[in-house]
Design a protein around this motif. Structure first.
Motif, mmCIF file in Angstrom:
data_model
loop_
_atom_site.group_PDB
_atom_site.id
_atom_site.type_symbol
_atom_site.label_atom_id
_atom_site.label_comp_id
_atom_site.label_asym_id
_atom_site.label_seq_id
_atom_site.Cartn_x
_atom_site.Cartn_y
_atom_site.Cartn_z
ATOM 1 N N THR A 79 30.860 39.810 58.510
ATOM 2 C CA THR A 79 29.940 38.755 58.611
ATOM 3 C C THR A 79 30.156 37.467 57.926
ATOM 4 O OG1 THR A 79 28.366 39.431 56.714
ATOM 5 C CG2 THR A 79 28.165 40.440 58.819
ATOM 6 N N GLY A 80 30.783 37.351 56.823
ATOM 7 C CA GLY A 80 31.207 36.401 56.097
ATOM 8 C C GLY A 80 29.955 36.060 55.201
ATOM 9 N N SER A 81 28.843 36.625 55.161
ATOM 10 C CA SER A 81 27.692 36.650 54.452
ATOM 11 C C SER A 81 27.800 36.881 52.907
ATOM 12 C CB SER A 81 26.558 36.932 55.145
ATOM 13 O OG SER A 81 25.393 37.064 54.229
ATOM 14 N N VAL A 82 27.265 36.014 52.084
ATOM 15 C CA VAL A 82 27.192 36.569 50.802
ATOM 16 C C VAL A 82 25.972 37.203 50.340
ATOM 17 C CG1 VAL A 82 28.840 34.777 49.845
ATOM 18 C CG2 VAL A 82 26.362 34.329 49.898
ATOM 19 N N GLU A 83 25.144 37.769 51.225
ATOM 20 C CA GLU A 83 23.726 37.988 51.126
ATOM 21 C C GLU A 83 23.720 39.079 50.130
ATOM 22 O OE1 GLU A 83 19.974 39.767 53.415
ATOM 23 O OE2 GLU A 83 21.445 38.921 54.708
ATOM 24 N N LEU A 84 24.817 40.051 50.158
ATOM 25 C CA LEU A 84 24.879 41.377 49.394
ATOM 26 C C LEU A 84 25.616 41.333 48.219
ATOM 27 C CD1 LEU A 84 25.965 43.511 52.392
ATOM 28 C CD2 LEU A 84 23.616 43.566 51.387
ATOM 29 N N TRP A 85 25.727 39.796 47.749
ATOM 30 C CA TRP A 85 26.621 39.735 46.525
ATOM 31 C C TRP A 85 25.875 40.319 45.197
ATOM 32 C CZ3 TRP A 85 31.454 38.403 46.128
ATOM 33 C CH2 TRP A 85 31.915 38.195 44.772
ATOM 34 N N PRO A 86 24.419 40.229 44.825
ATOM 35 C CA PRO A 86 23.918 40.627 43.983
ATOM 36 C C PRO A 86 23.785 42.133 43.873
ATOM 37 C CG PRO A 86 22.564 39.123 44.658
ATOM 38 C CD PRO A 86 23.607 39.332 45.883
ATOM 39 N N GLU A 92 28.585 47.559 40.402
ATOM 40 C CA GLU A 92 29.788 47.458 39.200
ATOM 41 C C GLU A 92 28.930 47.880 38.180
ATOM 42 O OE1 GLU A 92 32.691 47.039 39.774
ATOM 43 O OE2 GLU A 92 33.216 45.404 41.267
ATOM 44 N N ARG A 93 27.720 47.710 37.918
ATOM 45 C CA ARG A 93 26.974 48.089 36.717
ATOM 46 C C ARG A 93 26.827 49.707 36.548
ATOM 47 N NH1 ARG A 93 21.331 46.475 36.147
ATOM 48 N NH2 ARG A 93 21.747 47.632 34.280
ATOM 49 N N GLY A 94 26.527 49.953 38.121
ATOM 50 C CA GLY A 94 26.416 51.503 38.185
ATOM 51 C C GLY A 94 27.648 52.229 37.942
ATOM 52 N N LEU A 95 28.677 51.777 38.346
ATOM 53 C CA LEU A 95 29.969 52.211 38.077
ATOM 54 C C LEU A 95 30.352 52.191 36.764
ATOM 55 C CD1 LEU A 95 31.719 51.337 41.305
ATOM 56 C CD2 LEU A 95 31.344 53.414 40.652
ATOM 57 N N GLY A 96 29.596 51.544 35.600
ATOM 58 C CA GLY A 96 29.917 51.426 34.275
ATOM 59 C C GLY A 96 30.811 50.165 34.051
ATOM 60 N N ARG A 97 30.711 49.199 34.779
ATOM 61 C CA ARG A 97 31.660 48.054 34.442
ATOM 62 C C ARG A 97 30.789 46.718 34.685
ATOM 63 N NH1 ARG A 97 35.539 50.697 39.109
ATOM 64 N NH2 ARG A 97 34.002 49.159 40.551
ATOM 65 N N PRO A 98 29.937 46.746 33.467
ATOM 66 C CA PRO A 98 29.022 45.415 33.481
ATOM 67 C C PRO A 98 29.658 44.367 33.390
ATOM 68 C CG PRO A 98 28.898 46.760 31.373
ATOM 69 C CD PRO A 98 29.940 47.780 32.228
ATOM 70 N N GLU A 99 31.143 44.028 32.703
ATOM 71 C CA GLU A 99 31.624 42.900 32.692
ATOM 72 C C GLU A 99 32.214 42.498 33.891
ATOM 73 O OE1 GLU A 99 34.227 46.534 32.808
ATOM 74 O OE2 GLU A 99 32.638 46.019 31.553
ATOM 75 N N ARG A 100 32.363 43.223 35.120
ATOM 76 C CA ARG A 100 32.715 42.732 36.242
ATOM 77 C C ARG A 100 31.361 42.100 36.745
ATOM 78 N NH1 ARG A 100 36.702 46.891 39.327
ATOM 79 N NH2 ARG A 100 38.266 46.946 37.650
ATOM 80 N N ALA A 101 30.282 42.824 36.580
ATOM 81 C CA ALA A 101 28.955 42.201 37.202
ATOM 82 C C ALA A 101 28.735 40.877 36.760
ATOM 83 C CB ALA A 101 27.994 43.204 36.788
ATOM 84 N N LEU A 102 28.916 40.680 35.320
ATOM 85 C CA LEU A 102 28.712 39.229 34.755
ATOM 86 C C LEU A 102 29.661 38.455 35.263
ATOM 87 C CD1 LEU A 102 28.243 40.203 31.028
ATOM 88 C CD2 LEU A 102 26.731 39.417 32.504
ATOM 89 N N ALA A 103 31.002 38.769 35.714
ATOM 90 C CA ALA A 103 31.861 37.929 36.234
ATOM 91 C C ALA A 103 31.400 37.361 37.585
ATOM 92 C CB ALA A 103 33.289 38.625 36.266
ATOM 93 N N MET A 104 30.876 38.458 38.390
ATOM 94 C CA MET A 104 30.667 37.865 39.632
ATOM 95 C C MET A 104 29.222 37.085 39.570
ATOM 96 S SD MET A 104 30.614 41.739 41.479
ATOM 97 C CE MET A 104 29.975 40.944 43.217
ATOM 98 N N GLY A 106 29.271 34.649 37.733
ATOM 99 C CA GLY A 106 29.694 33.282 37.838
ATOM 100 C C GLY A 106 30.351 32.854 38.891
ATOM 101 N N GLU A 107 30.422 33.578 39.981
ATOM 102 C CA GLU A 107 31.610 33.135 40.917
ATOM 103 C C GLU A 107 30.611 32.149 41.806
ATOM 104 O OE1 GLU A 107 34.389 34.031 41.686
ATOM 105 O OE2 GLU A 107 34.694 35.307 39.918
#
Length: 283
Positions: A79-86, A92-104, A106-107
């Motif tokens: 779709t090209g939509s960013v609606e699902l970004w959050p 990523e948090r659920g997978l134990g990667r909070p640093e990736r969530a923080l990086a997202m 800032g995108e």
């Protein structure tokens, strides 16, 4: 969604639609069953973005975060939509990667989100900070014009609740109480447990009336059972006394009232002693 399903043959579109309806209906009450319906829809129409999105949310609801993230990414590509970004960041948090969530957080995609999406992204970022043990940073992340606004929006209760919860975790109880109270003002649908959290802070303990009544009924049943046991014991004691009083009596055969007992009337456990006339005379 309807437009996307129109690309499918009529019969197939109807089958996929029925499964998607069941996903929406069950995802809160029975996530596992919703997930099962989503898998059926995915098998039938994996090239439909709405199906990939529904499958992603069903996997997310059952904490299958890796699978959910894959489905959300597929839907975003279609779709090209960013609606699902959050929600992707929250996976990523659920997978134990909070640093990736923080990086997202800032995108550039975040700037394309609507107001609700931006607030959701802020909530995810604050959660990631807490995952990393950065409580003060989480509190600062949640401080925003949306939090300070007196206007009640669909996201207001959740934002205030997250802020109150972070304050409480940081030991700022008085401020936390204030924000739980503000949450309660905005939470008209009872989506949060702000009232319970307030009661907990104030030391108020709620009593489950149904549980109390159930315990009382159980106590009454036990008392009735004890009374019945006591009655049974009393009856047994009376019967034993009657048996003792009915011990076999022995009469002289010359006694006019002597009546021989039938063998059936004699208890075989009793020891019967017969005294002969000669032995009586000797004695």
């Amino acid at each position: 969604m309807r437009q996307e399903l129109l690309s499918l043959p009529k019969g197939l579109a109807e089958e996929v639609s029925r499964n998607l309806v069941m996903v929406a209906r069950l995802i809160d009450e029975d996530p596992e069953q919703a997930y099962a319906y989503a898998r059926i829809a995915l098998r039938l129409a994996s090239r439909v973005a709405a199906v990939r999105e529904a499958a992603g949310f069903a996997a997310y609801a059952t904490q299958k975060y890796s699978e959910a993230l894959a489905e959300f990414r597929a839907s975003k590509r279609m779709t090209g939509s960013v609606e699902l970004w959050p929600v992707m960041a929250d996976c990523e948090r659920g997978l134990g990667r909070p640093e990736r969530a923080l990086a997202m957080a800032g995108e550039p995609e975040v700037q394309k989100l609507d107001k609700a999406g931006q607030v959701e992204m802020r909530l995810v970022a604050a959660g990631a900070r807490r995952d990393m043990g950065e409580l003060d940073a989480a509190i600062v992340t949640l401080q925003s014009p949306e939090l300070a606004s007196n206007s009640v929006q669909p996201w207001t209760a959740r934002l205030r609740y997250a802020y109150a919860d972070a304050l409480l975790a940081a030991g700022r109880e008085d401020e936390a109480r204030e924000w739980f109270a503000k949450t309660l003002e905005a939470d008209k649908d009872g989506a949060t447990d702000a009232s319970d959290r307030l009661a907990e802070i104030d030391g108020v303990e709620f009593v489950d009336a149904a549980a109390v009544e159930e315990e009382a009924d159980l106590a009454d049943d036990l008392d009735d059972a004890d009374d019945a046991d006591d009655e049974d014991e009393d009856e047994a004691e009376v019967a034993a006394a009657e048996r003792a009083a009915d011990q076999a009596e022995y009469y002289d055969e010359d006694d006019e009232e002597y009546e021989p007992l039938d063998e059936a009337d004699v208890d075989v456990t009793d020891e019967i002693v017969v005294v002969e006339d000669d032995e009586r005379d000797k004695a």
